[in-house]
Scaffold this motif. Sequence first.
Motif, mmCIF file in Angstrom:
data_model
loop_
_atom_site.group_PDB
_atom_site.id
_atom_site.type_symbol
_atom_site.label_atom_id
_atom_site.label_comp_id
_atom_site.label_asym_id
_atom_site.label_seq_id
_atom_site.Cartn_x
_atom_site.Cartn_y
_atom_site.Cartn_z
ATOM 1 N N TYR A 78 0.852 -1.198 0.000
ATOM 2 C CA TYR A 78 0.000 0.000 0.000
ATOM 3 C C TYR A 78 0.878 1.235 0.000
ATOM 4 O O TYR A 78 1.768 1.382 0.843
ATOM 5 C CB TYR A 78 -0.898 0.004 1.233
ATOM 6 C CG TYR A 78 -1.825 1.208 1.329
ATOM 7 C CD1 TYR A 78 -2.658 1.557 0.262
ATOM 8 C CD2 TYR A 78 -1.870 1.988 2.482
ATOM 9 C CE1 TYR A 78 -3.509 2.640 0.347
ATOM 10 C CE2 TYR A 78 -2.740 3.076 2.577
ATOM 11 C CZ TYR A 78 -3.548 3.388 1.510
ATOM 12 O OH TYR A 78 -4.400 4.470 1.589
ATOM 13 N N ARG A 83 -3.230 1.787 -4.556
ATOM 14 C CA ARG A 83 -4.290 2.071 -3.599
ATOM 15 C C ARG A 83 -5.527 1.182 -3.710
ATOM 16 O O ARG A 83 -6.300 1.085 -2.761
ATOM 17 C CB ARG A 83 -4.745 3.533 -3.766
ATOM 18 C CG ARG A 83 -3.634 4.530 -3.659
ATOM 19 C CD ARG A 83 -4.062 5.958 -3.944
ATOM 20 N NE ARG A 83 -5.088 6.437 -3.040
ATOM 21 C CZ ARG A 83 -5.484 7.713 -2.987
ATOM 22 N NH1 ARG A 83 -4.930 8.613 -3.775
ATOM 23 N NH2 ARG A 83 -6.425 8.072 -2.140
ATOM 24 N N VAL A 86 -6.403 -1.784 -0.959
ATOM 25 C CA VAL A 86 -6.638 -1.321 0.409
ATOM 26 C C VAL A 86 -7.861 -0.416 0.506
ATOM 27 O O VAL A 86 -8.669 -0.531 1.437
ATOM 28 C CB VAL A 86 -5.390 -0.581 0.934
ATOM 29 C CG1 VAL A 86 -5.712 0.240 2.176
ATOM 30 C CG2 VAL A 86 -4.293 -1.590 1.251
ATOM 31 N N GLU A 87 -8.039 0.484 -0.442
ATOM 32 C CA GLU A 87 -9.087 1.490 -0.329
ATOM 33 C C GLU A 87 -10.405 1.077 -0.962
ATOM 34 O O GLU A 87 -11.448 1.654 -0.638
ATOM 35 C CB GLU A 87 -8.606 2.810 -0.932
ATOM 36 C CG GLU A 87 -7.414 3.396 -0.192
ATOM 37 C CD GLU A 87 -6.952 4.721 -0.772
ATOM 38 O OE1 GLU A 87 -7.748 5.388 -1.471
ATOM 39 O OE2 GLU A 87 -5.796 5.096 -0.527
ATOM 40 N N THR A 103 0.911 -2.892 6.440
ATOM 41 C CA THR A 103 1.216 -2.733 5.021
ATOM 42 C C THR A 103 2.719 -2.772 4.754
ATOM 43 O O THR A 103 3.532 -2.490 5.624
ATOM 44 C CB THR A 103 0.652 -1.398 4.497
ATOM 45 O OG1 THR A 103 1.277 -0.317 5.194
ATOM 46 C CG2 THR A 103 -0.847 -1.332 4.732
#
Length: 230
Positions: A78, A83, A86-87, A103
Amino acid sequence: MAASLKRLDLEYVDLVFAHRPDRQTPIEETVRAFNHLITTGQALYWGTSEWNADEIAQAWRYADKLGLIGPLMEQPAYNMLNREKVELEYAHLYRETGLGLTTFSPLNKGLLTGKYKNGIPDDSRFAQTDVPFIKDFLSKNPKEKWDPVIRQVNSLEPIAEKLGISQGTLALAWVLANPNVSSAIIGASRPEQVFQNVKALEAVEKLTPEILKEIDELLGNKPAEITQRF
């Protein structure tokens, strides 16, 4: 596991990771195996590394069904340039399972330090072209792929200067500012790099909502938010 604990001179570890999913083994068996480590006192909890969201959710379904403990931590890559997982992919797991994140690669192989803005320095990692990993990475990232990434990273320099921190510190602080990140794994080849890394803890509070929005606008890679209907 017993041999590992002996080498570490420990009776147990707080957390043990299933490092990469074993897709040749049923997830139920994996859940049972890691719970065996917990019930025999060799670990307190278990987590996953580089599993996808569906695999983690399946592990929790088996754990709930069997009255066992599901994976409480995931270890994904991450950083500002990486991204999506994770997001976006894991978004529902934080809410549904209380998943935490440890991470890795917060500086994306050093790219986010800004050291490559004028090319590849002789004393940098990517100058070691005889190393198989580096040779492979560079072959997969020729100039037409490398240059846009470097321009993206360079656009962050004014923000770091405005906050009075290095670009590397900014990148680390950005990762730690994510409320779902419990910790970030860092590496250093020189003592001064350790110092810069630790400074990220103090820099997190400088990342106001306005600064984070500015970063998102510069990078242009923020995943679309998922709208939940209840």
